[in-house]
Design a protein around this motif. Sequence first.
Motif, mmCIF file in Angstrom:
data_model
loop_
_atom_site.group_PDB
_atom_site.id
_atom_site.type_symbol
_atom_site.label_atom_id
_atom_site.label_comp_id
_atom_site.label_asym_id
_atom_site.label_seq_id
_atom_site.Cartn_x
_atom_site.Cartn_y
_atom_site.Cartn_z
ATOM 1 N N THR A 56 50.155 -1.254 4.895
ATOM 2 C CA THR A 56 49.311 -0.305 5.618
ATOM 3 C C THR A 56 50.111 0.836 6.233
ATOM 4 O OG1 THR A 56 49.405 -1.709 7.610
ATOM 5 C CG2 THR A 56 47.534 -2.027 6.115
ATOM 6 N N TYR A 91 38.065 -1.429 5.410
ATOM 7 C CA TYR A 91 38.128 -1.103 6.828
ATOM 8 C C TYR A 91 37.301 -2.146 7.580
ATOM 9 C CZ TYR A 91 39.478 3.763 5.536
ATOM 10 O OH TYR A 91 40.095 4.898 5.047
ATOM 11 N N LYS A 105 33.840 6.182 3.135
ATOM 12 C CA LYS A 105 34.637 5.418 2.162
ATOM 13 C C LYS A 105 33.900 5.307 0.829
ATOM 14 C CE LYS A 105 37.110 1.052 1.464
ATOM 15 N NZ LYS A 105 36.433 0.623 0.233
ATOM 16 N N ILE A 115 42.877 -2.073 8.737
ATOM 17 C CA ILE A 115 42.905 -1.900 7.275
ATOM 18 C C ILE A 115 43.358 -3.213 6.652
ATOM 19 C CG2 ILE A 115 43.909 -0.643 5.335
ATOM 20 C CD1 ILE A 115 44.323 1.743 7.199
ATOM 21 N N THR A 152 48.868 4.202 8.341
ATOM 22 C CA THR A 152 48.764 4.176 9.800
ATOM 23 C C THR A 152 49.866 4.951 10.501
ATOM 24 O OG1 THR A 152 49.924 2.043 9.793
ATOM 25 C CG2 THR A 152 47.503 1.994 9.827
ATOM 26 N N ILE A 211 39.722 0.242 14.087
ATOM 27 C CA ILE A 211 39.604 -0.183 12.698
ATOM 28 C C ILE A 211 40.890 -0.872 12.268
ATOM 29 C CG2 ILE A 211 39.452 0.643 10.300
ATOM 30 C CD1 ILE A 211 36.778 0.801 11.747
ATOM 31 N N LEU A 246 32.174 5.585 8.899
ATOM 32 C CA LEU A 246 33.314 5.300 8.033
ATOM 33 C C LEU A 246 32.908 4.651 6.721
ATOM 34 C CD1 LEU A 246 36.370 5.545 7.872
ATOM 35 C CD2 LEU A 246 36.553 3.282 8.926
ATOM 36 N N LEU A 281 40.651 8.086 7.099
ATOM 37 C CA LEU A 281 40.378 7.546 8.430
ATOM 38 C C LEU A 281 40.660 8.594 9.505
ATOM 39 C CD1 LEU A 281 39.605 5.144 10.203
ATOM 40 C CD2 LEU A 281 41.998 4.370 10.083
ATOM 41 N N TYR A 283 31.950 2.337 12.331
ATOM 42 C CA TYR A 283 32.101 1.810 10.978
ATOM 43 C C TYR A 283 30.801 1.937 10.186
ATOM 44 C CZ TYR A 283 32.497 -1.362 7.081
ATOM 45 O OH TYR A 283 32.462 -1.883 5.818
#
Length: 394
Positions: free
Chosen positions: A232, A286, A276, A308, A236, A306, A272, A325, A268
């Motif tokens: 990740t 997510y 996505k 991942i 991130t 969130i 999101l 994101l 979410y």
Amino acid sequence: MRVLTGLDVLLNDKKLQKTFKGNVALLCHNASIDSKYTHAALGFKTAFGERFVKLFGPQHGFSTDVQDNMVETDHVIHPFFKIPVYSLYSETRIPTDPMLENIDHLFVDLQDVGCRVYTYIYTLTHLLEKCSNKNIEIVVLDRPNPINGVDIEGNILESGFESFVGRHPIPIRHGMTIGEVALMHQKFWVKEKANLTVIKMQHWQRGMFFEDTKLPWLLPSPNLSRIESSYTFPATVLFEGTTLSEGRGTTQSLEIIGHPKIEPFSFYEDVLSVAKKQSKLEGFKYRPITFLPTFQKQGNKVCGGIQIHVTDKSIYKPWRAGQLLMRELYHYLGDDFGWKEPPYEYIYDQKPIDVINGSEKMRHWVVDNNSMEELDVFEDLKDYKLNLDDIKIY
């Protein structure tokens, strides 16, 4: 079959050890272990005895116990090995002439994470440049790229955005081992070459992820304690350029992103998940979460956010997952979203997000709420792929 790192190859071959005459030094850290969990410094003490004269540590220190960016470590005499430990993340990130005195071979054994925004490869290239006019052999003990040596992703660092988290024109996910970084540096980025040797791994294949190597994972820096974090990380780490928490101060740092003003389930469900689906990105999920960072950004504040989760590493695109994101959080949080202010990694006159991205274009892409197709325009990797093909050693 278990991969043997360059360190394994060296420590298992007494004949190879004897080819290194004179005094030796070692640049290493917490993750510098062989496949039997023996630390490189202990192996060097056995292999070279009194000829093992100096240790060097990168960012986070020889012991890998220093948390943050721009928090430096001191030079010390090691209480067990009784030799100097010089910090290359101190008042200098380039070894000085006195540090390099009385060394014939300087070995480098650092576990990289396969991402441009990670300082160990630049500690190595600084070292190569410093030793280009010295009678010192630099010996890289190669290690796996944990996120494989096939997939490359992201924009190439632009001229004018160089820093200690991006010295060279490579993409975010660079697809090289640390030994190959050294070779690319010597072939394409310098005029004066150092005396460089790379001790290759055995049994490593370019398509391997770290689990495939059957090697033990030890944290290469304080906030990458899990191998999942390295998958990740290229997503991130971008959030180091914001005021959002990237999970430092939790047990899942650099896998989670959050802020006190995020209501995770509505973000979410309403935002999101829709973005996505439109992006057509796959290979990860997510997940809405709540967490409490115990230090650093948003320390001791309950954050919605969130996590991942990588579900299929073969098709997962971390750079895109992170940029997507970022875009959605920027517009969801509005005035509560903040770009981190300088300095960042000793750069005082540029936004940290631009230093991390190696460009200001991705920040504008986020702010302007542009499409994933427009993001793809920034990823021109043809020339880089040709250069990579030219230096591959596996």
